[in-house]
Design an enzyme around this catalytic site. Structure first.
Site, PDB file in Angstrom:
ATOM      1  CE  LYS A  44      -1.964  -1.448   3.742  1.00  0.00           C
ATOM      2  NZ  LYS A  44      -2.826  -1.677   4.924  1.00  0.00           N
ATOM      3  CB  THR A  83      -6.833   8.259   7.465  1.00  0.00           C
ATOM      4  OG1 THR A  83      -5.808   8.649   8.408  1.00  0.00           O
ATOM      5  CG2 THR A  83      -6.974   9.331   6.397  1.00  0.00           C
ATOM      6  N   GLY A 142      -8.453   3.541  10.691  1.00  0.00           N
ATOM      7  CA  GLY A 142      -9.048   2.289  10.242  1.00  0.00           C
ATOM      8  C   GLY A 142      -8.970   2.020   8.755  1.00  0.00           C
ATOM      9  CB  THR A 143      -7.260   3.637   5.873  1.00  0.00           C
ATOM     10  OG1 THR A 143      -6.013   3.773   6.562  1.00  0.00           O
ATOM     11  CG2 THR A 143      -7.981   4.971   5.858  1.00  0.00           C
ATOM     12  N   GLY A 144      -6.516   0.737   6.942  1.00  0.00           N
ATOM     13  CA  GLY A 144      -5.933  -0.572   6.652  1.00  0.00           C
ATOM     14  C   GLY A 144      -6.899  -1.708   6.927  1.00  0.00           C
ATOM     15  CB  CYS A 145      -9.235  -2.311   9.753  1.00  0.00           C
ATOM     16  SG  CYS A 145      -8.089  -2.025  11.106  1.00  0.00           S
TER      17      CYS A 145
END
Length: 264
Positions: free
Chosen positions: A173, A205, A207-210
């Site tokens: 990412k 932002t 929690g974007t990865g989750c």
């Protein structure tokens, strides 16, 4: 209805972890289930406390899920201890789970290590080989590839090193790069694919990865191939960010339900 399982920690603030995963899976049209690895006391400004579950209790959760409503896809998030990682890997092998998305939550945006060296080594040894795809960010990619990542060429080299070393596909990412929000998908014996995103000027932002990994798992559960699943997940997270939800005093959550239009 297709089904998906998240194995991760609970976020009392609702923006990341299990809560973000369930919201994302529901918004992407699959039935969500959860196995909780830890409880956290947190909000948009801090993580005040963490209480891990025992390996035995995590195993019980996974047994209950797989022996009743079998998941069509599985997503793993932050798992802080080696014992819990071994438990997860053992159960995923026991039940021959498919469509496994591993979000290797190891390094924060600021570069701080979030889990122990032992847990990182266990992730590499036990969980990565089972994964359909892993979704490291740039700092995590640097740890896994043992190199600095500064350029597009560095991303391509690192993704190949990681994928070859651990025997899985890699979505590296690019959100930690300052110039854009483009991600790179590396798959064995296939040409690398870039997913070019427009950086959305939204400071919230959390929690974007989750959210991204859960959206990928949801699309895999629906029978889509990996490239299509990543593309759909990227569009979903862009919409959730573009909705410009603004809650809390820190880096707030996204609007996971931005596209839910019906009466209820």
């Amino acid at each position: 209805m297709k089904t998906a399982l998240t194995i991760a920690g609970s976020d009392s603030g609702g923006g990341a972890g299990i809560q973000a995963d369930i919201k994302t899976m529901m918004a992407n049209g699959v039935y969500a289930m959860s196995a909780i690895t830890a409880l956290t006391a947190q909000n948009t400004t801090k993580v005040a406390d963490i209480m891990e579950v025992t390996p035995q209790f995590l195993a019980e959760q996974l047994d209950c899920i797989f022996t009743d409503i079998r998941p069509d896809a599985v997503k793993t998030g932050m798992v802080a201890s080696a014992d819990l990682i071994r438990t997860i890997a053992g159960k995923l092998m026991e039940y021959q789970a498919e469509n496994i998305v591993v979000d290797p939550v190891m390094v924060s945006t600021s570069g701080a290590r979030l889990i122990s060296e032992e847990a990182i080594e266990t992730l590499k040894e036990k969980l990565f080989p089972l994964a359909t795809v892993i979704t490291p960010n740039i700092p995590e990619g640097e740890v896994l590839a043992d190199m600095e990542i500064e350029t597009v060429q560095d991303m391509e080299k690192a993704a190949e090193v990681i994928g070859t070393r651990y025997g899985c596909s890699v979505l590296l990412k690019g959100g930690h790069q300052k110039n854009d929000a483009s991600d790179l998908l590396w798959q064995k014996d296939k040409k690398p694919v870039w997913f070019h995103g427009v950086r959305i000027d939204n400071p919230n932002t959390h929690g974007t990865g989750c959210t991204l990994s859960s959206a990928i798992a949801s699309n895999l559960a629906k029978g889509r191939d990996l490239e299509t699943s990543v593309e759909a997940a990227k569009r979903y997270i862009s919409g959730a960010l573009a909705a410009m939800l603004d809650l809390g005093s820190g880096s707030g959550p996204m609007n996971h339900g931005f596209a839910i239009k019906e009466e209820w």
